[in-house]
Design an enzyme around this catalytic site. Structure first.
Site, PDB file in Angstrom:
ATOM      1  N   SER A 147      21.315 -31.007  69.582  1.00  0.00           N
ATOM      2  CA  SER A 147      21.473 -31.573  70.922  1.00  0.00           C
ATOM      3  C   SER A 147      22.324 -30.592  71.745  1.00  0.00           C
ATOM      4  O   SER A 147      23.354 -30.109  71.261  1.00  0.00           O
ATOM      5  CB  SER A 147      22.182 -32.929  70.809  1.00  0.00           C
ATOM      6  N   GLY A 148      21.870 -30.282  72.948  1.00  0.00           N
ATOM      7  CA  GLY A 148      22.610 -29.351  73.794  1.00  0.00           C
ATOM      8  C   GLY A 148      22.288 -27.886  73.525  1.00  0.00           C
ATOM      9  O   GLY A 148      22.846 -26.993  74.165  1.00  0.00           O
ATOM     10  N   SER A 199      15.390 -28.676  76.158  1.00  0.00           N
ATOM     11  CA  SER A 199      14.769 -29.227  77.372  1.00  0.00           C
ATOM     12  C   SER A 199      14.798 -28.212  78.506  1.00  0.00           C
ATOM     13  O   SER A 199      13.790 -28.002  79.188  1.00  0.00           O
ATOM     14  CB  SER A 199      15.512 -30.468  77.861  1.00  0.00           C
ATOM     15  N   SER A 232      14.254 -32.915  66.140  1.00  0.00           N
ATOM     16  CA  SER A 232      13.394 -32.832  64.943  1.00  0.00           C
ATOM     17  C   SER A 232      14.159 -32.196  63.786  1.00  0.00           C
ATOM     18  O   SER A 232      13.831 -31.089  63.369  1.00  0.00           O
ATOM     19  CB  SER A 232      12.084 -32.096  65.246  1.00  0.00           C
TER      20      SER A 232
HETATM   21  N1  LIG Z   1      22.915 -40.090  67.161  1.00  0.00           N
HETATM   22  C1  LIG Z   1      22.266 -39.201  67.915  1.00  0.00           C
HETATM   23  N2  LIG Z   1      21.903 -38.008  67.379  1.00  0.00           N
HETATM   24  C2  LIG Z   1      21.258 -37.102  68.146  1.00  0.00           C
HETATM   25  N3  LIG Z   1      20.909 -37.301  69.438  1.00  0.00           N
HETATM   26  C3  LIG Z   1      21.238 -38.489  70.010  1.00  0.00           C
HETATM   27  C4  LIG Z   1      21.928 -39.468  69.280  1.00  0.00           C
HETATM   28  N4  LIG Z   1      22.113 -40.538  70.091  1.00  0.00           N
HETATM   29  C5  LIG Z   1      21.578 -40.233  71.275  1.00  0.00           C
HETATM   30  N5  LIG Z   1      21.041 -39.004  71.237  1.00  0.00           N
HETATM   31  C6  LIG Z   1      20.282 -38.400  72.352  1.00  0.00           C
HETATM   32  O1  LIG Z   1      18.919 -38.422  71.942  1.00  0.00           O
HETATM   33  C7  LIG Z   1      18.348 -37.129  72.040  1.00  0.00           C
HETATM   34  C8  LIG Z   1      17.643 -36.725  70.723  1.00  0.00           C
HETATM   35  O2  LIG Z   1      16.446 -37.387  70.603  1.00  0.00           O
HETATM   36  P1  LIG Z   1      15.294 -36.774  69.705  1.00  0.00           P
HETATM   37  O3  LIG Z   1      14.141 -37.696  69.859  1.00  0.00           O
HETATM   38  O4  LIG Z   1      15.099 -35.359  70.065  1.00  0.00           O
HETATM   39  O5  LIG Z   1      15.921 -36.869  68.246  1.00  0.00           O
HETATM   40  S1  LIG Z   1      15.201 -36.718  66.843  1.00  0.00           S
HETATM   41  O6  LIG Z   1      14.264 -35.595  66.938  1.00  0.00           O
HETATM   42  O7  LIG Z   1      14.481 -37.963  66.556  1.00  0.00           O
HETATM   43  O8  LIG Z   1      16.285 -36.488  65.868  1.00  0.00           O
HETATM   44  C9  LIG Z   1      19.445 -36.167  72.285  1.00  0.00           C
HETATM   45  O9  LIG Z   1      18.940 -35.409  73.348  1.00  0.00           O
HETATM   46  P2  LIG Z   1      19.020 -33.841  73.388  1.00  0.00           P
HETATM   47  O10 LIG Z   1      20.453 -33.608  73.707  1.00  0.00           O
HETATM   48  O11 LIG Z   1      18.108 -33.502  74.520  1.00  0.00           O
HETATM   49  O12 LIG Z   1      18.587 -33.228  72.111  1.00  0.00           O
HETATM   50  C10 LIG Z   1      20.655 -36.993  72.686  1.00  0.00           C
HETATM   51  O13 LIG Z   1      20.814 -36.938  74.082  1.00  0.00           O
HETATM   52  N1  LIG Z   2      21.732 -20.154  77.811  1.00  0.00           N
HETATM   53  C1  LIG Z   2      21.474 -21.434  77.973  1.00  0.00           C
HETATM   54  N2  LIG Z   2      20.325 -21.949  77.499  1.00  0.00           N
HETATM   55  C2  LIG Z   2      20.058 -23.267  77.658  1.00  0.00           C
HETATM   56  N3  LIG Z   2      20.883 -24.146  78.264  1.00  0.00           N
HETATM   57  C3  LIG Z   2      22.044 -23.679  78.746  1.00  0.00           C
HETATM   58  C4  LIG Z   2      22.380 -22.318  78.625  1.00  0.00           C
HETATM   59  N4  LIG Z   2      23.580 -22.139  79.159  1.00  0.00           N
HETATM   60  C5  LIG Z   2      23.986 -23.341  79.616  1.00  0.00           C
HETATM   61  N5  LIG Z   2      23.056 -24.272  79.379  1.00  0.00           N
HETATM   62  C6  LIG Z   2      23.196 -25.699  79.735  1.00  0.00           C
HETATM   63  O1  LIG Z   2      23.300 -26.390  78.489  1.00  0.00           O
HETATM   64  C7  LIG Z   2      22.652 -27.664  78.570  1.00  0.00           C
HETATM   65  C8  LIG Z   2      21.560 -27.743  77.512  1.00  0.00           C
HETATM   66  O2  LIG Z   2      21.034 -29.046  77.547  1.00  0.00           O
HETATM   67  P1  LIG Z   2      19.553 -29.399  77.194  1.00  0.00           P
HETATM   68  O3  LIG Z   2      18.618 -28.407  77.765  1.00  0.00           O
HETATM   69  O4  LIG Z   2      19.373 -30.831  77.546  1.00  0.00           O
HETATM   70  O5  LIG Z   2      19.546 -29.191  75.609  1.00  0.00           O
HETATM   71  P2  LIG Z   2      18.770 -30.026  74.515  1.00  0.00           P
HETATM   72  O6  LIG Z   2      17.459 -30.445  75.104  1.00  0.00           O
HETATM   73  O7  LIG Z   2      18.621 -29.049  73.369  1.00  0.00           O
HETATM   74  O8  LIG Z   2      19.667 -31.176  74.192  1.00  0.00           O
HETATM   75  C9  LIG Z   2      22.102 -27.780  79.981  1.00  0.00           C
HETATM   76  O9  LIG Z   2      23.037 -28.472  80.771  1.00  0.00           O
HETATM   77  C10 LIG Z   2      21.994 -26.319  80.439  1.00  0.00           C
HETATM   78  O10 LIG Z   2      22.098 -26.166  81.825  1.00  0.00           O
END
Ligand SMILES: Nc1ncnc2c1ncn2[C@@H]1O[C@H](COP(=O)(O)OS(=O)(=O)O)[C@@H](OP(=O)(O)O)[C@H]1O
Ligand SMILES: Nc1ncnc2c1ncn2[C@@H]1O[C@H](COP(=O)(O)OP(=O)(O)O)[C@@H](O)[C@H]1O
Length: 198
Positions: free
Chosen positions: A34-35, A39, A106
């Site tokens: 996550s992060g 996306s 995933s």
């Molecule tokens: N417990 C926990 N663990 C991980 N992530 C969490 C959780 N709770 C909420 N979220 C939010 O849900 C997003 C991840 O969903 P996904 O469908 O990608 O997860 S998975 O593939 O089924 O593991 C994930 O989004 P991304 O940050 O875009 O990855 C989080 O914002």
């Molecule tokens: N080099 C980089 N690549 C991708 N995201 C970055 C980067 N630097 C900063 N960011 C910031 O980090 C965050 C990544 O979030 P997101 O794209 O939602 O990640 P994920 O979908 O893996 O959770 C966004 O706020 C984005 O603007």
């Protein structure tokens, strides 16, 4: 399992649909913490593909969890079901001739491999968005890492839920301080160089 149900072969098939779109259908599967930027990078990549006249569809974690997978949480078994449904949808979209981008954590190898198994050779492109946990945690765009560290969210990937690192991804996107735009550009170029967009 469905009994007494026969697959119906339509006249316009996958090849015909892909031909009409002048492209090779595939799934570009972004996986990472996550992060990590899945996306953001997938969004920018989809823009580039569209500018290159490709027909695409982006399946994104948060959006899919509002609808198709709205009944699922973050236990291991719910994550397995989440990725199973997404894999089936991605497979249907590939059948429709699209280039599908997915942005889900995933975390489990078996589930990513399930999607691979549904597709033909060369159609599944695993992209490991390899951003270290420390960087993801520092970004913390939704404040979820802070909540997880405080114990307000349980089963958070990388904190108290596992992430199985891809062993042999088609593309390994390592983080070395580049911007999201630079990552998307790099990914687009790698996809082209490796012939995935031919
Ligand atoms: N417990 C926990 N663990 C991980 N992530 C969490 C959780 N709770 C909420 N979220 C939010 O849900 C997003 C991840 O969903 P996904 O469908 O990608 O997860 S998975 O593939 O089924 O593991 C994930 O989004 P991304 O940050 O875009 O990855 C989080 O914002
Ligand atoms: N080099 C980089 N690549 C991708 N995201 C970055 C980067 N630097 C900063 N960011 C910031 O980090 C965050 C990544 O979030 P997101 O794209 O939602 O990640 P994920 O979908 O893996 O959770 C966004 O706020 C984005 O603007």
């Amino acid at each position: 399992m469905a009994n007494n149900i026969v697959w119906h072969q339509h006249e316009v098939d996958k090849n015909r649909r892909a031909e009409a779109k002048k492209q090779k259908p595939s799934v570009i599967w972004l996986t990472g913490l996550s992060g990590s930027g899945k996306s953001t990078i997938a969004n920018l990549l989809e823009k580039k593909l569209t500018e290159a006249n490709k027909h695409t569809y982006l399946l994104d974690g948060d959006n899919v969890r509002h609808g198709l997978c709205g009944d699922l949480g973050f236990s291991n078994s719910d994550r397995v079901e989440n990725i199973r449904r997404i894999s089936e949808v991605a497979n249907l979209f590939v059948d429709s001739g699209l280039i599908v981008l997915t942005a889900f954590i995933s975390p489990f190898k078996t589930d990513r491999d399930y999607c691979r198994s549904l597709l033909a050779e060369g159609e599944f492109i695993e992209v490991f968005v390899d951003t270290p946990l420390e960087v993801c945690e520092q970004r913390d765009p939704k404040g979820l890492y802070q909540k997880a560290r405080q114990g307000d969210i349980k089963d958070f990937t990388g904190i108290d839920s596992a992430y199985e690192t891809p062993e042999n991804p088609e593309i390994h996107l390592t983080y070395s301080g580049q911007t999201a735009e630079e990552s998307a550009e790099l990914l687009f170029n790698m996809l082209q160089e490796k012939g995935f967009l031919d």
